[in-house]
Design a protein around this motif. Structure first.
Motif, short mmCIF file in Angstrom:
data_model
loop_
_atom_site.label_atom_id
_atom_site.label_comp_id
_atom_site.label_asym_id
_atom_site.label_seq_id
_atom_site.Cartn_x
_atom_site.Cartn_y
_atom_site.Cartn_z
N ILE A 150 17.86 -2.12 -8.45
CA ILE A 150 16.42 -1.95 -8.65
C ILE A 150 16.14 -1.99 -10.14
O ILE A 150 16.64 -1.17 -10.90
N SER A 151 15.32 -2.97 -10.55
CA SER A 151 15.03 -3.11 -11.97
C SER A 151 13.66 -3.75 -12.16
O SER A 151 13.54 -4.91 -12.54
N PRO A 152 12.58 -2.99 -11.90
CA PRO A 152 11.24 -3.56 -11.97
C PRO A 152 10.91 -4.09 -13.36
O PRO A 152 11.36 -3.55 -14.37
N VAL A 153 10.11 -5.16 -13.37
CA VAL A 153 9.70 -5.74 -14.65
C VAL A 153 8.25 -5.40 -14.99
O VAL A 153 7.73 -5.87 -16.00
N ASP A 154 7.59 -4.61 -14.13
CA ASP A 154 6.21 -4.23 -14.43
C ASP A 154 5.93 -2.83 -13.90
O ASP A 154 6.74 -2.25 -13.17
N ILE A 155 4.79 -2.29 -14.29
CA ILE A 155 4.39 -0.94 -13.89
C ILE A 155 4.25 -0.83 -12.38
O ILE A 155 4.65 0.18 -11.77
N ASN A 156 3.70 -1.85 -11.76
CA ASN A 156 3.51 -1.84 -10.32
C ASN A 156 4.82 -1.64 -9.58
O ASN A 156 4.91 -0.83 -8.64
N GLY A 157 5.86 -2.34 -10.00
CA GLY A 157 7.16 -2.19 -9.36
C GLY A 157 7.75 -0.80 -9.53
O GLY A 157 8.35 -0.24 -8.60
N ILE A 158 7.58 -0.21 -10.70
CA ILE A 158 8.07 1.14 -10.95
C ILE A 158 7.38 2.14 -10.02
O ILE A 158 8.02 2.99 -9.39
N HIS A 159 6.06 2.04 -9.92
CA HIS A 159 5.32 2.99 -9.10
C HIS A 159 5.59 2.80 -7.61
O HIS A 159 5.68 3.78 -6.86
N LYS A 160 5.75 1.57 -7.16
CA LYS A 160 6.07 1.33 -5.76
C LYS A 160 7.45 1.92 -5.42
O LYS A 160 7.65 2.48 -4.33
N TYR A 161 8.39 1.79 -6.34
CA TYR A 161 9.71 2.34 -6.09
C TYR A 161 9.68 3.87 -6.08
O TYR A 161 10.33 4.52 -5.25
N ALA A 162 8.88 4.44 -6.98
CA ALA A 162 8.73 5.90 -6.98
C ALA A 162 8.15 6.37 -5.65
O ALA A 162 8.61 7.38 -5.08
N ALA A 163 7.17 5.64 -5.12
CA ALA A 163 6.60 6.00 -3.82
C ALA A 163 7.65 5.93 -2.73
O ALA A 163 7.70 6.79 -1.83
N GLU A 164 8.51 4.93 -2.78
CA GLU A 164 9.59 4.85 -1.80
C GLU A 164 10.46 6.10 -1.83
O GLU A 164 10.90 6.59 -0.78
N GLN A 165 10.70 6.61 -3.02
CA GLN A 165 11.53 7.81 -3.14
C GLN A 165 10.84 9.02 -2.51
O GLN A 165 11.50 9.87 -1.90
N TYR A 166 9.54 9.11 -2.63
CA TYR A 166 8.80 10.18 -1.95
C TYR A 166 9.02 10.10 -0.44
O TYR A 166 9.28 11.11 0.22
N TYR A 167 8.89 8.90 0.09
CA TYR A 167 9.05 8.74 1.54
C TYR A 167 10.46 9.11 1.98
O TYR A 167 10.65 9.78 3.01
N GLY A 168 11.45 8.69 1.23
CA GLY A 168 12.83 9.05 1.56
C GLY A 168 13.07 10.54 1.52
O GLY A 168 13.73 11.11 2.40
N LEU A 169 12.51 11.20 0.51
CA LEU A 169 12.68 12.64 0.37
C LEU A 169 12.00 13.40 1.50
O LEU A 169 12.58 14.33 2.09
N TYR A 170 10.78 13.01 1.83
CA TYR A 170 10.06 13.71 2.91
C TYR A 170 10.70 13.46 4.27
O TYR A 170 10.60 14.30 5.16
N HIS A 171 11.36 12.33 4.40
CA HIS A 171 12.10 12.10 5.66
C HIS A 171 13.32 13.01 5.74
O HIS A 171 13.57 13.66 6.75
#
Length: 330
Positions: A150-171
């Motif tokens: 995982i190596s985003p090249v823009d802000i959008n990619g960073i934030h989308k990946y952070a959101a994925e981590q929230y979903y994984g944690l809450y699961h």
């Protein structure tokens, strides 16, 4: 399994971003299957919500004009919902660079608020979250699978990946059943064509319809595309497959095509048009990822899903749609 009336009949469904491209296509399918559908959309002009998208099913669904950043409006909407399809988000890569805090609020803060609300008032909900291939950045190898760095090249990619981590944690901590689908280039009727905020294919279609040449930046970059109906199939499949909970999957296609070839194909199908090859603008070159196409093998092996609609058929159907319904999308 995912297309039967019995499975979806009377199920209580909430779709965030439901007046947008993918969300409206999903809402129409679920309404046809007999589900009780509520869509949420803020109708912020830049983000793709368009009530014309819902005209075919507006008498069979409930539309709520609200913003997922508003925690108070989420509470009554999430109560007693069986399945949440979370498609709301800021998708423009360039907008994320020029307005990073807005992207943060929508693609991170609102996602955390949504999960926390579910944990408190509806912990048995099932969630399918639409993420993006953009989180991978420039591919180290092709096709890109879920093990890729995982190596985003823009802000959008960073934030989308952070959101994925929230979903994984809450699961893992709270048992919130969720599945993450990383979408590649999704195209089809109802997508935004007034600009390139959602997909460059949209603005290409507009240029064809207005007899302007398609501007192709670079031209030899390879891409893969999914028809929006195939993506809806994937969303429905993920919602009911217990093996998908807590998992992250790529979508994608075995068809790969260069941007130049794509433009040539669109011109051929339209029966007129021209293209011009240009260098990448400097601000876009910095976040260009070069060739990209995904492996969807993991999702296919678990669920049996695979893309079924050829690219040429998708483009034919999409061009025909906008030739009949141009005005509401400009």
């Amino acid at each position: 399994m995912t297309s039967t009336d019995e499975l979806w009949s009377s199920k209580r469904i909430l779709i965030t971003g439901g007046a947008g491209f993918i969300g409206s296509t999903l809402a129409l399918r679920l309404a046809d299957l007999g589900a009780q559908v509520t869509v949420i959309d803020s109708l912020v002009p830049e983000y793709g919500g368009n009530l014309f998208n819902l005209r075919e099913c507006e008498d069979r669904i409930r539309i709520n004009y609200s913003d997922i950043r508003d925690t108070f409006s989420l509470k009554p909407l999430l109560t007693d919902v069986d399945i949440l399809f979370n498609l709301a988000g800021q998708t423009s890569h360039m907008d994320s660079m020029s307005e990073p805090h807005t992207d943060l609020n929508i693609n991170c803060g609102a996602q955390l608020n949504l999960l926390e609300t579910c944990r408190r008032i509806n912990p048995t909900i099932r969630i399918v979250f639409a993420s993006t291939r953009q989180i991978y950045g420039k591919p180290h190898y092709l096709p890109v699978d879920e093990a890729h760095p995982i190596s985003p090249v823009d802000i959008n990619g960073i934030h989308k990946y952070a959101a994925e981590q929230y979903y994984g944690l809450y699961h893992s901590l709270y048992g919130i059943r969720s599945c993450i689908l990383r979408l590649t280039n999704t195209i089809g009727p109802r997508m935004r064509i007034k600009d390139a905020r959602q997909t460059f294919v949209g603005i290409w279609i507009r240029r064809l319809l207005e007899d302007d040449p398609i501007e192709v930046w670079g031209g030899e970059q390879l891409r893969d595309f999914n028809d929006v109906e195939d993506v809806v199939d994937a969303l429905l499949t993920a919602a009911w497959n217990a093996s998908s909970y807590g998992q992250v999957y790529n979508l994608g296609s075995v068809q790969r095509i260069s941007l130049r070839q794509l433009a040539e194909l669109m011109i051929s199908l339209h029966g007129a048009g021209d293209l011009v090859i240009k260098d990448y603008p400097e601000e876009r070159r910095k976040i260009d990822i070069g060739d990209y196409y995904s492996s969807h093998d993991k999702f296919s092996e678990i669920t049996g899903w695979s893309p079924r609609i050829p690219l040429e058929q998708t483009l034919e159907r999409t061009l025909a749609f906008y030739q009949s319904h141009r005005a509401p999308y400009l």
